[in-house]
Design a protein around this motif. Structure first.
Motif, mmCIF file in Angstrom:
data_model
loop_
_atom_site.group_PDB
_atom_site.id
_atom_site.type_symbol
_atom_site.label_atom_id
_atom_site.label_comp_id
_atom_site.label_asym_id
_atom_site.label_seq_id
_atom_site.Cartn_x
_atom_site.Cartn_y
_atom_site.Cartn_z
ATOM 1 N N PHE A 148 0.831 -1.195 0.000
ATOM 2 C CA PHE A 148 0.000 0.000 0.000
ATOM 3 C C PHE A 148 0.870 1.252 0.000
ATOM 4 O O PHE A 148 0.657 2.179 -0.780
ATOM 5 N N GLU A 149 1.880 1.281 0.871
ATOM 6 C CA GLU A 149 2.765 2.435 0.962
ATOM 7 C C GLU A 149 3.551 2.634 -0.336
ATOM 8 O O GLU A 149 3.749 3.766 -0.780
ATOM 9 N N GLU A 150 3.985 1.542 -0.935
ATOM 10 C CA GLU A 150 4.718 1.620 -2.198
ATOM 11 C C GLU A 150 3.828 2.198 -3.309
ATOM 12 O O GLU A 150 4.256 3.042 -4.097
ATOM 13 N N ALA A 151 2.592 1.746 -3.375
ATOM 14 C CA ALA A 151 1.658 2.269 -4.384
ATOM 15 C C ALA A 151 1.412 3.757 -4.162
ATOM 16 O O ALA A 151 1.308 4.522 -5.122
ATOM 17 N N ALA A 152 1.332 4.190 -2.912
ATOM 18 C CA ALA A 152 1.146 5.615 -2.608
ATOM 19 C C ALA A 152 2.347 6.420 -3.099
ATOM 20 O O ALA A 152 2.189 7.493 -3.687
ATOM 21 N N ARG A 153 3.532 5.896 -2.868
ATOM 22 C CA ARG A 153 4.744 6.584 -3.347
ATOM 23 C C ARG A 153 4.763 6.659 -4.874
ATOM 24 O O ARG A 153 5.128 7.677 -5.451
ATOM 25 N N GLN A 154 4.357 5.577 -5.541
ATOM 26 C CA GLN A 154 4.340 5.550 -7.007
ATOM 27 C C GLN A 154 3.372 6.588 -7.575
ATOM 28 O O GLN A 154 3.597 7.127 -8.646
ATOM 29 N N LEU A 155 2.313 6.829 -6.854
ATOM 30 C CA LEU A 155 1.332 7.830 -7.286
ATOM 31 C C LEU A 155 1.716 9.244 -6.835
ATOM 32 O O LEU A 155 0.950 10.184 -7.045
ATOM 33 N N SER A 156 2.874 9.344 -6.206
ATOM 34 C CA SER A 156 3.376 10.635 -5.694
ATOM 35 C C SER A 156 2.402 11.286 -4.727
ATOM 36 O O SER A 156 2.226 12.506 -4.727
ATOM 37 N N LEU A 157 1.755 10.468 -3.915
ATOM 38 C CA LEU A 157 0.827 10.995 -2.914
ATOM 39 C C LEU A 157 1.585 11.341 -1.644
ATOM 40 O O LEU A 157 2.566 10.690 -1.290
ATOM 41 N N ASP A 158 1.124 12.351 -0.970
ATOM 42 C CA ASP A 158 1.704 12.730 0.309
ATOM 43 C C ASP A 158 1.203 11.725 1.348
ATOM 44 O O ASP A 158 0.126 11.880 1.901
ATOM 45 N N TYR A 159 1.998 10.701 1.567
ATOM 46 C CA TYR A 159 1.571 9.618 2.464
ATOM 47 C C TYR A 159 2.124 9.877 3.858
ATOM 48 O O TYR A 159 3.150 9.345 4.250
ATOM 49 N N ASN A 160 1.450 10.744 4.606
ATOM 50 C CA ASN A 160 1.936 11.090 5.936
ATOM 51 C C ASN A 160 1.144 10.418 7.058
ATOM 52 O O ASN A 160 1.577 10.412 8.190
ATOM 53 N N LYS A 161 -0.008 9.859 6.739
ATOM 54 C CA LYS A 161 -0.799 9.151 7.751
ATOM 55 C C LYS A 161 -1.043 7.730 7.266
ATOM 56 O O LYS A 161 -1.539 7.525 6.163
ATOM 57 N N ARG A 162 -0.729 6.774 8.110
ATOM 58 C CA ARG A 162 -0.932 5.372 7.757
ATOM 59 C C ARG A 162 -2.401 5.006 7.897
ATOM 60 O O ARG A 162 -3.134 5.588 8.697
ATOM 61 N N LEU A 163 -2.804 4.032 7.110
ATOM 62 C CA LEU A 163 -4.160 3.507 7.238
ATOM 63 C C LEU A 163 -4.372 3.007 8.653
ATOM 64 O O LEU A 163 -3.465 2.414 9.257
ATOM 65 N N VAL A 164 -5.556 3.226 9.154
ATOM 66 C CA VAL A 164 -5.873 2.754 10.497
ATOM 67 C C VAL A 164 -7.292 2.197 10.471
ATOM 68 O O VAL A 164 -8.206 2.810 9.920
ATOM 69 N N LEU A 165 -7.444 1.014 11.023
ATOM 70 C CA LEU A 165 -8.759 0.390 11.115
ATOM 71 C C LEU A 165 -9.477 0.945 12.335
ATOM 72 O O LEU A 165 -8.876 1.111 13.401
ATOM 73 N N ASP A 166 -10.746 1.228 12.184
ATOM 74 C CA ASP A 166 -11.494 1.828 13.287
ATOM 75 C C ASP A 166 -11.942 0.806 14.310
ATOM 76 O O ASP A 166 -11.904 -0.395 14.085
ATOM 77 N N CYS A 167 -12.363 1.322 15.429
ATOM 78 C CA CYS A 167 -13.022 0.545 16.472
ATOM 79 C C CYS A 167 -14.490 0.942 16.374
ATOM 80 O O CYS A 167 -14.823 2.114 16.556
ATOM 81 N N LYS A 168 -15.358 -0.004 16.087
ATOM 82 C CA LYS A 168 -16.758 0.325 15.799
ATOM 83 C C LYS A 168 -17.464 1.054 16.942
ATOM 84 O O LYS A 168 -18.444 1.742 16.724
ATOM 85 N N THR A 169 -16.967 0.910 18.157
ATOM 86 C CA THR A 169 -17.631 1.554 19.291
ATOM 87 C C THR A 169 -17.122 2.974 19.535
ATOM 88 O O THR A 169 -17.632 3.657 20.411
ATOM 89 N N ARG A 170 -16.136 3.415 18.765
ATOM 90 C CA ARG A 170 -15.599 4.767 18.935
ATOM 91 C C ARG A 170 -15.730 5.537 17.627
ATOM 92 O O ARG A 170 -14.981 5.298 16.691
ATOM 93 N N TRP A 171 -16.689 6.453 17.581
ATOM 94 C CA TRP A 171 -16.968 7.177 16.344
ATOM 95 C C TRP A 171 -15.762 7.964 15.852
ATOM 96 O O TRP A 171 -15.555 8.085 14.649
ATOM 97 N N ASN A 172 -14.945 8.480 16.769
ATOM 98 C CA ASN A 172 -13.810 9.279 16.321
ATOM 99 C C ASN A 172 -12.783 8.420 15.586
ATOM 100 O O ASN A 172 -12.089 8.908 14.696
ATOM 101 N N SER A 173 -12.697 7.136 15.909
ATOM 102 C CA SER A 173 -11.783 6.267 15.165
ATOM 103 C C SER A 173 -12.348 5.990 13.770
ATOM 104 O O SER A 173 -11.591 5.831 12.814
ATOM 105 N N THR A 174 -13.663 5.953 13.643
ATOM 106 C CA THR A 174 -14.279 5.791 12.322
ATOM 107 C C THR A 174 -14.015 7.035 11.479
ATOM 108 O O THR A 174 -13.682 6.939 10.298
ATOM 109 N N TYR A 175 -14.112 8.202 12.091
ATOM 110 C CA TYR A 175 -13.809 9.451 11.387
ATOM 111 C C TYR A 175 -12.361 9.450 10.898
ATOM 112 O O TYR A 175 -12.081 9.792 9.750
ATOM 113 N N LEU A 176 -11.435 9.039 11.760
ATOM 114 C CA LEU A 176 -10.020 8.997 11.382
ATOM 115 C C LEU A 176 -9.795 8.017 10.239
ATOM 116 O O LEU A 176 -9.101 8.330 9.267
ATOM 117 N N MET A 177 -10.397 6.839 10.333
ATOM 118 C CA MET A 177 -10.256 5.842 9.278
ATOM 119 C C MET A 177 -10.756 6.397 7.943
ATOM 120 O O MET A 177 -10.085 6.280 6.920
#
Length: 129
Positions: free
Chosen positions: A62-91
């Motif tokens: 995933f990170e390699e594909a982001a670099r190939q697309l020249s995307l600013d990859y400063n935040k890693r993917l994060v899976l949410d916790c279904k009971t915490r809405w703010n983690s869903t927002y972050l995801m």
């Protein structure tokens, strides 16, 4: 906001007549209720994020594909916790920024079958912005 919510309830229906009504819980319930409207789209993005964060090897791809697309990859993917809405927002906010990476990887990875549809991405823009 809490006052308005308490005014809509019969005090006797709440524990200790609403004295224990906690703001964090109320906000969480309100946001969770709103997210239920778009749950189908959220679930598709959740499945995609879960697929790419399942192993270190997939994260590297995933990170390699982001670099190939020249995307600013400063935040890693994060899976949410279904009971915490703010983690869903972050995801959602991180995944939305990496939308093109998901499309690129769909072309390269035959096991990846949970690519969200365009309408799912558009709905998330409304939620995040």
């Amino acid at each position: 906001m809490i006052g308005l919510l308490l005014d809509k309830r019969v005090p006797s229906s709440l524990i200790m007549y609403g004295q224990l009504f906690h703001m964090r819980c109320a906000v969480n319930l309100i946001v969770k209720s709103g997210l239920e409207v778009i749950e189908c789209g959220v679930e598709k993005i959740r499945e995609s994020v879960a697929f790419w964060t399942a192993t270190p090897k997939r994260m590297e791809k995933f990170e390699e594909a982001a670099r190939q697309l020249s995307l600013d990859y400063n935040k890693r993917l994060v899976l949410d916790c279904k009971t915490r809405w703010n983690s869903t927002y972050l995801m959602l906010s991180v995944a939305l920024n990496d939308k093109d990476v998901f499309y690129r990887l769909k072309q390269r990875e035959s096991q990846y079958r949970s690519l969200p549809e365009e309408k799912d991405w558009e709905l998330k823009k409304c939620v995040i912005n």
